[in-house]
Scaffold this motif. Structure first.
Motif, PDB file in Angstrom:
ATOM      1  N   PHE A  62      -1.488   9.742  -7.223  1.00 13.62           N
ATOM      2  CA  PHE A  62      -2.181   8.787  -6.360  1.00 13.62           C
ATOM      3  C   PHE A  62      -3.055   9.525  -5.347  1.00 13.62           C
ATOM      4  N   LEU A  63      -2.508  10.536  -4.705  1.00 10.20           N
ATOM      5  CA  LEU A  63      -3.276  11.316  -3.731  1.00 10.20           C
ATOM      6  C   LEU A  63      -4.444  12.041  -4.391  1.00 10.20           C
ATOM      7  N   LEU A  90       5.164   3.438  -2.825  1.00  9.13           N
ATOM      8  CA  LEU A  90       4.195   4.468  -3.222  1.00  9.13           C
ATOM      9  C   LEU A  90       3.565   5.102  -1.985  1.00  9.13           C
ATOM     10  N   PHE A  91       3.183   4.278  -1.030  1.00  9.22           N
ATOM     11  CA  PHE A  91       2.576   4.763   0.206  1.00  9.22           C
ATOM     12  C   PHE A  91       3.542   5.668   0.973  1.00  9.22           C
ATOM     13  N   ARG A  96       4.689  11.381   2.696  1.00  6.83           N
ATOM     14  CA  ARG A  96       5.594  12.540   2.803  1.00  6.83           C
ATOM     15  C   ARG A  96       4.913  13.808   2.285  1.00  6.83           C
ATOM     16  N   ILE A  97       3.915  13.632   1.431  1.00  9.38           N
ATOM     17  CA  ILE A  97       3.153  14.772   0.906  1.00  9.38           C
ATOM     18  C   ILE A  97       1.974  15.078   1.819  1.00  9.38           C
ATOM     19  N   VAL A 101      -3.147  10.179   4.344  1.00  7.33           N
ATOM     20  CA  VAL A 101      -3.369   9.716   2.967  1.00  7.33           C
ATOM     21  C   VAL A 101      -4.840   9.405   2.710  1.00  7.33           C
ATOM     22  N   PHE A 102      -5.491   8.758   3.647  1.00  8.03           N
ATOM     23  CA  PHE A 102      -6.858   8.294   3.427  1.00  8.03           C
ATOM     24  C   PHE A 102      -7.934   9.255   3.931  1.00  8.03           C
ATOM     25  N   GLN A 103      -7.522  10.402   4.429  1.00  5.48           N
ATOM     26  CA  GLN A 103      -8.385  11.557   4.678  1.00  5.48           C
ATOM     27  C   GLN A 103      -9.612  11.267   5.543  1.00  5.48           C
ATOM     28  N   ASP A 104      -9.507  10.279   6.408  1.00  5.48           N
ATOM     29  CA  ASP A 104     -10.586   9.907   7.328  1.00  5.48           C
ATOM     30  C   ASP A 104     -11.876   9.499   6.635  1.00  5.48           C
TER      31      ASP A 104
END
Length: 173
Positions: A62-63, A90-91, A96-97, A101-104
């Motif tokens: 997903f990432l 999933l989110f 945790r990784i 998640v959305f990297q700006d």
């Protein structure tokens, strides 16, 4: 511009996925990739499971798929006023990784439901929490009464006021 769009739902007939895909395709010249979160298999999150398996492969995938985007169009389904359990799980694994998640990257957040509320409660929660997870929300739009405002056969909004709101939102990407 590469846009990743998805509905935060695992339903094979997700109205939120249809809405996200429609909105993303309004961006002229964009290459749109529509994700299906049902394809990212992860066990129910717990610290015990995380210690046992490490990073869930579904969350890693997903990432990776999110990292390919220049922008996002996400439409949030609402289950009893909250995120659907599958999306939230999933989110949680993804954060945790990589907490951001959305990297700006710029995003438009949407929501819809068959009823008059348009999943506005979950949209507000997603929009308000976005900055904590690298969310750069440029605009958000709730679409009430999906089946009264969206033509599934034609794949588009027929309510001109809502159509204009969505067009204005995606123009900010």
């Amino acid at each position: 511009m590469k846009i990743v769009a998805f509905g935060a739902s695992t339903s094979s007939t997700s109205i939120n996925k249809a809405l996200a895909e429609y909105a993303a395709n309004l961006v002229e010249g964009a290459k749109v990739t529509v994700l299906d979160i049902a394809n990212y298999h992860v066990p129910m999150f717990s610290e015990d499971v995380e210690k046992e398996i490490g990073q869930a492969e579904g969350a890693q995938a997903f990432l990776r798929d999110l990292s390919d985007a220049d922008a996002y169009v996400i439409s949030f389904a609402e289950h009893n006023g909250h995120y659907p359990a599958a999306y939230k799980n999933l989110f949680d694994w993804a954060t945790r990784i990589e907490r951001s998640v959305f990297q700006d990257k710029p995003a438009v957040y949407l929501s819809t439901s068959p009823g008059p509320g348009g999943a506005a409660t979950v949209l507000a929660a997603a929009t308000n929490s976005a900055p904590y997870f690298g969310g750069n929300v440029k605009a958000s739009v709730s679409v009430p009464s999906f089946y009264d405002n969206f033509d599934l056969d034609k794949g588009g909004i027929h309510n001109l006021a809502i159509q204009e709101q969505i067009q204005d939102a995606v123009s900010l990407l």
